[in-house]
Design a protein around this motif. Structure first.
Motif, PDB file in Angstrom:
ATOM      1  N   VAL A 118      58.033  43.143  43.602  1.00  0.00           N
ATOM      2  CA  VAL A 118      58.267  42.415  44.845  1.00  0.00           C
ATOM      3  C   VAL A 118      56.985  41.725  45.307  1.00  0.00           C
ATOM      4  O   VAL A 118      56.997  40.575  45.759  1.00  0.00           O
ATOM      5  CB  VAL A 118      58.808  43.361  45.937  1.00  0.00           C
ATOM      6  CG1 VAL A 118      58.829  42.676  47.300  1.00  0.00           C
ATOM      7  CG2 VAL A 118      60.206  43.844  45.570  1.00  0.00           C
ATOM      8  N   ALA A 159      64.551  45.512  43.700  1.00  0.00           N
ATOM      9  CA  ALA A 159      63.646  44.435  44.106  1.00  0.00           C
ATOM     10  C   ALA A 159      64.415  43.312  44.788  1.00  0.00           C
ATOM     11  O   ALA A 159      63.993  42.791  45.831  1.00  0.00           O
ATOM     12  CB  ALA A 159      62.882  43.908  42.891  1.00  0.00           C
ATOM     13  N   THR A 190      55.441  38.049  37.439  1.00  0.00           N
ATOM     14  CA  THR A 190      56.797  38.504  37.730  1.00  0.00           C
ATOM     15  C   THR A 190      57.620  38.577  36.451  1.00  0.00           C
ATOM     16  O   THR A 190      58.269  39.598  36.173  1.00  0.00           O
ATOM     17  CB  THR A 190      57.476  37.566  38.745  1.00  0.00           C
ATOM     18  OG1 THR A 190      56.699  37.524  39.944  1.00  0.00           O
ATOM     19  CG2 THR A 190      58.874  38.049  39.086  1.00  0.00           C
ATOM     20  N   LEU A 233      62.454  35.257  42.208  1.00  0.00           N
ATOM     21  CA  LEU A 233      62.760  36.543  41.592  1.00  0.00           C
ATOM     22  C   LEU A 233      64.031  36.452  40.749  1.00  0.00           C
ATOM     23  O   LEU A 233      64.074  36.958  39.616  1.00  0.00           O
ATOM     24  CB  LEU A 233      62.909  37.614  42.677  1.00  0.00           C
ATOM     25  CG  LEU A 233      63.192  39.033  42.200  1.00  0.00           C
ATOM     26  CD1 LEU A 233      62.129  39.514  41.228  1.00  0.00           C
ATOM     27  CD2 LEU A 233      63.287  39.993  43.401  1.00  0.00           C
ATOM     28  N   GLN A 277      65.399  44.341  48.325  1.00  0.00           N
ATOM     29  CA  GLN A 277      64.282  44.254  49.278  1.00  0.00           C
ATOM     30  C   GLN A 277      64.078  42.825  49.758  1.00  0.00           C
ATOM     31  O   GLN A 277      63.923  42.566  50.959  1.00  0.00           O
ATOM     32  CB  GLN A 277      62.992  44.772  48.642  1.00  0.00           C
ATOM     33  CG  GLN A 277      62.862  46.276  48.615  1.00  0.00           C
ATOM     34  CD  GLN A 277      61.430  46.709  48.350  1.00  0.00           C
ATOM     35  OE1 GLN A 277      60.473  46.015  48.712  1.00  0.00           O
ATOM     36  NE2 GLN A 277      61.261  47.866  47.729  1.00  0.00           N
ATOM     37  N   VAL A 278      64.080  41.898  48.840  1.00  0.00           N
ATOM     38  CA  VAL A 278      63.844  40.503  49.208  1.00  0.00           C
ATOM     39  C   VAL A 278      65.019  39.948  50.011  1.00  0.00           C
ATOM     40  O   VAL A 278      64.834  39.242  51.009  1.00  0.00           O
ATOM     41  CB  VAL A 278      63.591  39.652  47.943  1.00  0.00           C
ATOM     42  CG1 VAL A 278      63.512  38.176  48.291  1.00  0.00           C
ATOM     43  CG2 VAL A 278      62.308  40.115  47.258  1.00  0.00           C
ATOM     44  N   GLU A 302      63.253  34.812  46.936  1.00  0.00           N
ATOM     45  CA  GLU A 302      64.512  35.249  46.323  1.00  0.00           C
ATOM     46  C   GLU A 302      64.851  34.398  45.108  1.00  0.00           C
ATOM     47  O   GLU A 302      65.246  34.913  44.056  1.00  0.00           O
ATOM     48  CB  GLU A 302      65.645  35.179  47.341  1.00  0.00           C
ATOM     49  CG  GLU A 302      66.989  35.636  46.772  1.00  0.00           C
ATOM     50  CD  GLU A 302      68.130  35.445  47.751  1.00  0.00           C
ATOM     51  OE1 GLU A 302      69.194  36.055  47.525  1.00  0.00           O
ATOM     52  OE2 GLU A 302      67.976  34.680  48.728  1.00  0.00           O
ATOM     53  N   TYR A 359      56.433  37.756  46.039  1.00  0.00           N
ATOM     54  CA  TYR A 359      55.988  37.212  47.321  1.00  0.00           C
ATOM     55  C   TYR A 359      54.751  36.340  47.155  1.00  0.00           C
ATOM     56  O   TYR A 359      54.550  35.393  47.920  1.00  0.00           O
ATOM     57  CB  TYR A 359      55.706  38.346  48.310  1.00  0.00           C
ATOM     58  CG  TYR A 359      56.921  38.752  49.117  1.00  0.00           C
ATOM     59  CD1 TYR A 359      57.389  37.956  50.158  1.00  0.00           C
ATOM     60  CD2 TYR A 359      57.609  39.931  48.830  1.00  0.00           C
ATOM     61  CE1 TYR A 359      58.504  38.314  50.885  1.00  0.00           C
ATOM     62  CE2 TYR A 359      58.731  40.296  49.551  1.00  0.00           C
ATOM     63  CZ  TYR A 359      59.171  39.483  50.576  1.00  0.00           C
ATOM     64  OH  TYR A 359      60.292  39.830  51.294  1.00  0.00           O
ATOM     65  N   CYS A 393      61.802  33.489  53.299  1.00  0.00           N
ATOM     66  CA  CYS A 393      61.618  34.068  51.956  1.00  0.00           C
ATOM     67  C   CYS A 393      62.715  33.659  50.971  1.00  0.00           C
ATOM     68  O   CYS A 393      62.906  34.325  49.949  1.00  0.00           O
ATOM     69  CB  CYS A 393      61.535  35.597  52.013  1.00  0.00           C
ATOM     70  SG  CYS A 393      60.180  36.195  53.024  1.00  0.00           S
ATOM     71  N   GLU A 399      57.798  47.932  43.954  1.00  0.00           N
ATOM     72  CA  GLU A 399      56.869  47.338  44.918  1.00  0.00           C
ATOM     73  C   GLU A 399      55.944  46.334  44.243  1.00  0.00           C
ATOM     74  O   GLU A 399      55.620  45.277  44.800  1.00  0.00           O
ATOM     75  CB  GLU A 399      56.048  48.435  45.595  1.00  0.00           C
ATOM     76  CG  GLU A 399      56.862  49.361  46.489  1.00  0.00           C
ATOM     77  CD  GLU A 399      57.524  48.618  47.641  1.00  0.00           C
ATOM     78  OE1 GLU A 399      56.961  47.609  48.112  1.00  0.00           O
ATOM     79  OE2 GLU A 399      58.612  49.055  48.065  1.00  0.00           O
TER      80      GLU A 399
END
Length: 287
Positions: free
Chosen positions: A97, A132, A108, A153, A135-136, A150, A101, A146, A94
């Motif tokens: 992520v 992670a 990160t 990340l 989730q994205v 992605e 975001y 988003c 979490e």
């Protein structure tokens, strides 16, 4: 296999730790006796039991030795950097992520590098990076937004892998490539880094590799193992697999794209990073 000293502190037998690190038990014993890298709470006359913190120090030492450091110096560095505060799990996922975001690339990357340094590539990939990303990607596929998150990340994970792990020197044991039209190369970056941690040289060709380029590279590099990644059924090309019909080469069809494809008998389907690492190392030894 796991004995709990107290509810939050599982410990692991030497055999389990050796399998996890890809090292002989004799090496663990030697490092413990010579350099003091081993179970932190071992009592004479009892079996050695390793905590996650002990394993983290071993991961650091293994990586440094694979990169050419003398064992004594690697042991000192591992002791100095023995981590205590980077625990894999839902909370760290979490956190990662959340920083993605916020488009906070520095935090990160820092989070990913700390996890890689502490837990090694396989565990950090499977228990932090993949959850992670999932989730994205669920948000991207569900709502179409988003995409920037992605990309950040994915780039941060690749950057972390490159920063923490140095490629192993030597003739490549394995050749890693995406099939033609396949652009999801990040899992191959993780496999390359996990092999480098273990001192296994690999040639990574990356995304969207045409069949002729695969054949040309294999002819020059002569790898013992070839890993072809396909994320989507649209890029799962049986013709790419048939390039490698030589029985002396182990061929791994990696990724979910191959699930609906009838694979030739000599090809092994792989969907797990730790399995892929084990098979590459097995192929390196037996062929």
């Amino acid at each position: 296999m796991t004995q709990h000293v107290h509810p939050a502190e599982p410990t692991f037998a030497a055999g389990a730790v050796a399998r996890r690190l890809g090292l002989p038990v004799s090496t663990l014993r030697s490092w413990n006796n010579r350099y003091g890298i081993g179970p932190s709470d071992h009592q004479r006359g009892r079996h050695r039991r390793y905590t996650e913190n002990d394993i983290a120090a071993l991961l650091i030492m293994r990586r440094l030795v694979a990169q050419g450091s003398p064992p004594a110096a690697a042991a000192r560095a591992a002791k100095d950097r023995r981590p205590n505060d980077v625990r894999l799990g839902g909370a760290l996922v979490e956190q990662l992520v959340g920083t993605a975001y916020r488009l906070d690339s520095h935090t990160t990357i820092t989070t990913i590098c700390q996890a890689l340094t502490t837990h090694g590539v396989v565990d950090a990939w499977q228990h932090l990076c993949v959850p992670a990303l999932n989730q994205v990607q669920e948000r991207v596929s569900g709502q179409g937004d988003c995409v920037d998150v992605e990309h950040l990340l994915s780039w941060s994970i690749a950057t972390g892998l490159h920063q923490v792990v140095t490629a192993a020197a030597g003739a490549p044991v394995a050749m890693l490539a995406c099939t033609a039209g396949e652009h999801h190369a990040l899992p191959l970056e993780a496999l390359n880094a996990a092999l480098a941690e273990r001192g296994v040289p690999a040639l990574t060709l990356g995304a969207d590799v045409p069949g002729q380029a695969l054949a040309d590279a294999a002819g020059r590099a002569r790898p013992k193992v070839v890993v072809l990644w396909s994320h989507s059924p649209a890029t799962a090309s049986p013709s790419a697999l048939r390039i490698f019909d030589d029985a002396s080469v182990m061929v791994l069809a990696a990724g979910p794209g191959w699930a609906a494809t009838s694979l030739p008998g000599h090809v092994i389907a792989v969907n797990d990073l730790s399995q892929a690492v084990g098979l590459v190392m097995e192929g390196a030894q037996n062929r």
